[in-house]
Design a protein around this motif. Sequence first.
Motif, PDB file in Angstrom:
ATOM      1  N   ASP A 296       0.822  -1.218   0.000  1.00 45.48           N
ATOM      2  CA  ASP A 296       0.000   0.000   0.000  1.00 45.48           C
ATOM      3  C   ASP A 296       0.853   1.263   0.000  1.00 45.48           C
ATOM      4  O   ASP A 296       0.541   2.224  -0.693  1.00 45.48           O
ATOM      5  N   LEU A 297       1.923   1.248   0.783  1.00 45.12           N
ATOM      6  CA  LEU A 297       2.710   2.473   0.932  1.00 45.12           C
ATOM      7  C   LEU A 297       3.759   2.603  -0.168  1.00 45.12           C
ATOM      8  O   LEU A 297       3.789   3.585  -0.898  1.00 45.12           O
ATOM      9  N   ALA A 298       4.601   1.599  -0.287  1.00 48.95           N
ATOM     10  CA  ALA A 298       5.740   1.738  -1.198  1.00 48.95           C
ATOM     11  C   ALA A 298       5.334   1.522  -2.653  1.00 48.95           C
ATOM     12  O   ALA A 298       5.903   2.121  -3.550  1.00 48.95           O
TER      13      ALA A 298
ATOM     14  N   LYS B 156      12.100   3.034  -0.803  1.00 48.27           N
ATOM     15  CA  LYS B 156      10.777   3.095  -0.170  1.00 48.27           C
ATOM     16  C   LYS B 156      10.537   1.855   0.679  1.00 48.27           C
ATOM     17  O   LYS B 156      10.120   1.945   1.827  1.00 48.27           O
TER      18      LYS B 156
ATOM     19  N   GLN C 244      12.441   1.931   3.904  1.00 48.14           N
ATOM     20  CA  GLN C 244      11.899   2.810   4.947  1.00 48.14           C
ATOM     21  C   GLN C 244      10.750   2.138   5.684  1.00 48.14           C
ATOM     22  O   GLN C 244      10.660   2.195   6.907  1.00 48.14           O
ATOM     23  N   VAL C 245       9.870   1.487   4.892  1.00 48.33           N
ATOM     24  CA  VAL C 245       8.707   0.846   5.520  1.00 48.33           C
ATOM     25  C   VAL C 245       9.153  -0.360   6.343  1.00 48.33           C
ATOM     26  O   VAL C 245       8.763  -0.529   7.508  1.00 48.33           O
TER      27      VAL C 245
ATOM     28  N   ALA D 261      12.178  -1.179   7.544  1.00 49.46           N
ATOM     29  CA  ALA D 261      13.003  -0.826   8.707  1.00 49.46           C
ATOM     30  C   ALA D 261      12.121  -0.333   9.846  1.00 49.46           C
ATOM     31  O   ALA D 261      12.346  -0.673  11.009  1.00 49.46           O
ATOM     32  N   ASP D 262      11.080   0.440   9.521  1.00 53.99           N
ATOM     33  CA  ASP D 262      10.163   0.909  10.561  1.00 53.99           C
ATOM     34  C   ASP D 262       9.414  -0.258  11.209  1.00 53.99           C
ATOM     35  O   ASP D 262       9.214  -0.281  12.418  1.00 53.99           O
TER      36      ASP D 262
ATOM     37  N   THR E  16      11.856  -2.095  13.419  1.00 50.60           N
ATOM     38  CA  THR E  16      12.158  -1.275  14.594  1.00 50.60           C
ATOM     39  C   THR E  16      10.991  -1.293  15.573  1.00 50.60           C
ATOM     40  O   THR E  16      11.184  -1.344  16.787  1.00 50.60           O
ATOM     41  N   ALA E  17       9.785  -1.268  15.034  1.00 54.39           N
ATOM     42  CA  ALA E  17       8.598  -1.279  15.897  1.00 54.39           C
ATOM     43  C   ALA E  17       8.571  -2.529  16.772  1.00 54.39           C
ATOM     44  O   ALA E  17       8.072  -2.515  17.884  1.00 54.39           O
TER      45      ALA E  17
ATOM     46  N   VAL F  13      17.814  -1.682  13.485  1.00 55.15           N
ATOM     47  CA  VAL F  13      18.054  -1.724  12.038  1.00 55.15           C
ATOM     48  C   VAL F  13      19.017  -0.612  11.662  1.00 55.15           C
ATOM     49  O   VAL F  13      18.814   0.546  12.009  1.00 55.15           O
TER      50      VAL F  13
ATOM     51  N   VAL G  33      20.349   1.071   8.370  1.00 50.83           N
ATOM     52  CA  VAL G  33      20.197   1.116   6.916  1.00 50.83           C
ATOM     53  C   VAL G  33      21.485   1.658   6.310  1.00 50.83           C
ATOM     54  O   VAL G  33      21.972   2.710   6.712  1.00 50.83           O
TER      55      VAL G  33
ATOM     56  N   ARG H  58       6.207   6.304  12.547  1.00 53.33           N
ATOM     57  CA  ARG H  58       6.523   5.271  11.561  1.00 53.33           C
ATOM     58  C   ARG H  58       5.793   5.492  10.240  1.00 53.33           C
ATOM     59  O   ARG H  58       4.757   6.143  10.191  1.00 53.33           O
ATOM     60  N   THR H  59       6.359   4.886   9.203  1.00 49.63           N
ATOM     61  CA  THR H  59       5.680   4.895   7.914  1.00 49.63           C
ATOM     62  C   THR H  59       4.337   4.196   8.082  1.00 49.63           C
ATOM     63  O   THR H  59       4.235   3.210   8.803  1.00 49.63           O
TER      64      THR H  59
ATOM     65  N   ALA I 110      -1.672   7.844   3.673  1.00 55.67           N
ATOM     66  CA  ALA I 110      -0.621   8.461   2.850  1.00 55.67           C
ATOM     67  C   ALA I 110      -1.189   9.537   1.932  1.00 55.67           C
ATOM     68  O   ALA I 110      -2.381   9.544   1.624  1.00 55.67           O
ATOM     69  N   ARG I 111      -0.312  10.475   1.538  1.00 55.39           N
ATOM     70  CA  ARG I 111      -0.616  11.477   0.504  1.00 55.39           C
ATOM     71  C   ARG I 111      -1.822  12.351   0.853  1.00 55.39           C
ATOM     72  O   ARG I 111      -2.657  12.640   0.008  1.00 55.39           O
TER      73      ARG I 111
ATOM     74  N   SER J 131       4.104  10.357   1.085  1.00 54.89           N
ATOM     75  CA  SER J 131       3.571   9.227   0.315  1.00 54.89           C
ATOM     76  C   SER J 131       3.777   7.914   1.044  1.00 54.89           C
ATOM     77  O   SER J 131       3.240   6.894   0.662  1.00 54.89           O
ATOM     78  N   LEU J 132       4.589   7.913   2.105  1.00 55.86           N
ATOM     79  CA  LEU J 132       4.734   6.702   2.908  1.00 55.86           C
ATOM     80  C   LEU J 132       3.921   6.795   4.198  1.00 55.86           C
ATOM     81  O   LEU J 132       4.132   6.027   5.132  1.00 55.86           O
TER      82      LEU J 132
ATOM     83  N   GLN K 198      20.127   8.457   7.075  1.00 56.26           N
ATOM     84  CA  GLN K 198      18.929   7.922   6.425  1.00 56.26           C
ATOM     85  C   GLN K 198      17.826   7.536   7.402  1.00 56.26           C
ATOM     86  O   GLN K 198      16.662   7.593   7.061  1.00 56.26           O
ATOM     87  N   ARG K 199      18.200   7.115   8.588  1.00 57.31           N
ATOM     88  CA  ARG K 199      17.165   6.645   9.500  1.00 57.31           C
ATOM     89  C   ARG K 199      16.756   7.746  10.470  1.00 57.31           C
ATOM     90  O   ARG K 199      16.011   7.522  11.391  1.00 57.31           O
TER      91      ARG K 199
ATOM     92  N   TYR L 250      10.933  11.289  -3.847  1.00 50.50           N
ATOM     93  CA  TYR L 250       9.696  10.554  -4.091  1.00 50.50           C
ATOM     94  C   TYR L 250       8.693  11.365  -4.921  1.00 50.50           C
ATOM     95  O   TYR L 250       7.491  11.108  -4.892  1.00 50.50           O
TER      96      TYR L 250
END
Lengths: 584, 297
Positions: A334-336, A407, A410-411, A413-414, A417-418, A423, A425, B57-58, B63-64, B77-78, B238-239, B253
Amino acid sequence: MQRYKLWSLVVLLGLLVTGPAAPAFADQQEVTRAETLKIAIPAQITDPTNLNIYAAGSDRSATGLHQFIYEYFFYNNLQTGEFIPWLAESYEYSTDNTSMTVKLRDGVTWSDGQPFTADDVVFTYELLAKNPGMGNSAEVTKAVKSVEKVDSLNVKINLITGNPRFHLNREAFPAVGIWGALTILPKHIWEKEADPLTFKNSDPVGTGPYRVRDASQNGVTLERRDDWWGTKVFEVTPAPRFVQFTFVGDEQNVALALSNNDLDAAWIGLLSAGTFQQVTAQNPNVRAWTQELPFAWPDPCPRGLMINNDNPPFDKPEVRQALSHLIDRQAVVDLAYEGTTTPAWNIWPEYDGNIPYSEAIADIHEQYPIDTFDPARAEELLASVGLQPSDITVRYVVNADNVEEQKNSQVIADQLTAAGINVEVQPLTGNANADARLKGDFDMTQQPFCPGYPVENLELFHSKYYVPLGESAPWFERNSFRYNNPEFDALVDQMLALPPDATDQILPVFHDAMAIWYRDLPIIPLVETPALVPFNFTYWEGWPTSEDPWNMPVTWWATTGLVVTGYPDPATGEWVGGLEPAGG
Amino acid sequence: MATIPVEEIAHPPVVPQLGILTHLLHNRKFTIGLAVILVLLLVSLIGAQFVDPAERRTGAFPARQSPSWDAILGTTSLGQSVAIQLTQAIPNSMLVGFIAATLGTVIGAIIGLASGYFGGKVDALLRILIDVFLSVPPLLFLILIASLLRGVSVPTMALIIGLFAWAWPARAVRSQALSLKERQFVQVARLSGMGDLEIVFRELLPHMLTWLGANFLNAFITAILAESGLSILGLGPQRDTTLGIMLYWALRYGSILQNFWWWWLTPVILLMVLFLALYLVHLGLDEVGNPRLRAHG
């Protein structure tokens, strides 16, 4: 007016962002737009002078080498199921499948006018066998005993073990399924080179319809050869006089260039669905495989996460399974991917021909529902090997030239991490990225699993591709994750000894092999892959689409050559497809 | 030999030490600038206390989305809230500025004072070092270092930037030290038996404090800018989130093309506000520190 202002701003920001990487078009001025096919590549070409397809550090795809300079014996059109003879006319196995005789096509010539013969084939195989540093060498050594010239148009390939599927082994045989294949080299050029690894081959001699006109880090321009053998044999001339592979920048630059008709096509993974829809709103001549969502063609290589099986604690199946249960694949989709694909629980595309394979292992999937997002189960699995989530640190290598990977990272790794996992990156690009993967310098990294045929994809996990950490694996998904299980190898060997159409005999063995695979879970299946490849119909038409699915919509595989030229129908000989000037 | 005027022997009349804070607080530019910085910092730090880590978190938000009551500055977007990202990005960007500026100013002052005051071989050596660092383009080196260290954290980033921020202050401090050390009050101090270190820190340094303060602010701005520049090139942490990283993801993005203006415009506006505020503080400090400007101001 407002839109105009916004666009100026966009252009300005675009220039700022890509300032140092702005393409130098100065040397390409005589190339006229209407005669040119322009394809966007995802990154700069590290060494544009290195066009040695077998050398480390060369790029066979962003330079057009395997699409337009070289050609292959056969092309497998996965869309239509045709196995298209090209440089070769036919192949035949011996009764015990220990050798294969290939009949080459008469009338094929190299770009310098020399004939293409059995000598070139024998020479290439011997060169690869003698030079272990060359790409494909490892695979050739494992599969091929020797290659003999029968006469100038017939070669006999002797195999180490009986193998009725050898023609599907793209790494050891010049037949393109997905991506590319072993490339036959012109003997009369390469035999003069003392070291085939350091030879730059900056002006490559191939059999293909184009030659290199110029090459820079920002792209490669190819020019049509009027003396191409295909023009004589097939009476066909490829429509574009020039083909340009060009780096225009990241997603928004690609989108702008497509909107402005500065591009005709792009690589996979450069445009997200949202950006793509903006492009089609601006430029109705641009479309992809389907007119509506998902837009994308189902790519044969599903995405998975390679886990380093040699790096503790990831050497424990429980840890790998726990990671798999911590990933919410639907959220990734859905996200990426903005909903353009589906979660995957296996490592082959859901094509009709693969459904029997998926159905045959439904019971195993039930036993190991590794694709369900289940943090509680993950904790149990970790506890069973005496670990807590916080004990684990994952070094996640990400290709920073690839928006899709970024993308996803990011999703994912989150999500990890949750769950309490640490993690790190690590974004890498170019050769550093390739090196880290091949040498096993990662804990986790995303990878397409190709070729996407169920049995061949299991071969990727065979320990014949296993090399210790620090040494380069034969190929990314050819066991860079360093899985090593003799019990599993034996089953794969059994399957590989069966012809590809013997599904009834293959499936029981396949079931046993998958039972081990899911128990060990050497890699983590992630999602089916959407190939969202934009095609611009302003200058060129005839692109394959879902309404006219004559070929696969690819720009980065060797098959792209046939997208441009078209090909003779293997059954009728009638010419199929090919690009034509729009409105022509 | 000329007689020494009494005023010059007496302690230097550089800055009216006691009144400086009062002066500063009465300076409108300084107070407005400082207020904006403090408000930004406090709002984001306090705001951060109310943010559940899960909301960072993502996918935490739809999103968007354009700005609404649920996500006052819209979402990416994430599926991340831009406002929530800011609660980390602003303090992190300021942290980069602070660490880098402190490092640059302190190293610069020490090297400049040593070079100017001691002279001779020490000066020759340090001058070469200063010249080398002045003549290499820092962004080039920063890009090189950051690309070698891919995957840096916010403090590492700040350290790298700080290590390239000391050469200008060093040169300026050196020239001031060169001139000051010939002044009679320094000679008097030396005659009265003060040690070198004591002279440097008690006699020379106080004259440069306002200048160093202004330089600190300048370096602060430059460091935030450098961090944003590196992040936009994809070389940032990055994180973690900084204003530069927010901008990187927004551009990467395709937020501009897809008209997600809230996503890219927010970090851009905040960077501008932050620069403006720091510049105002800088101007204020300059007016107070420079009596000529103060008289007119």
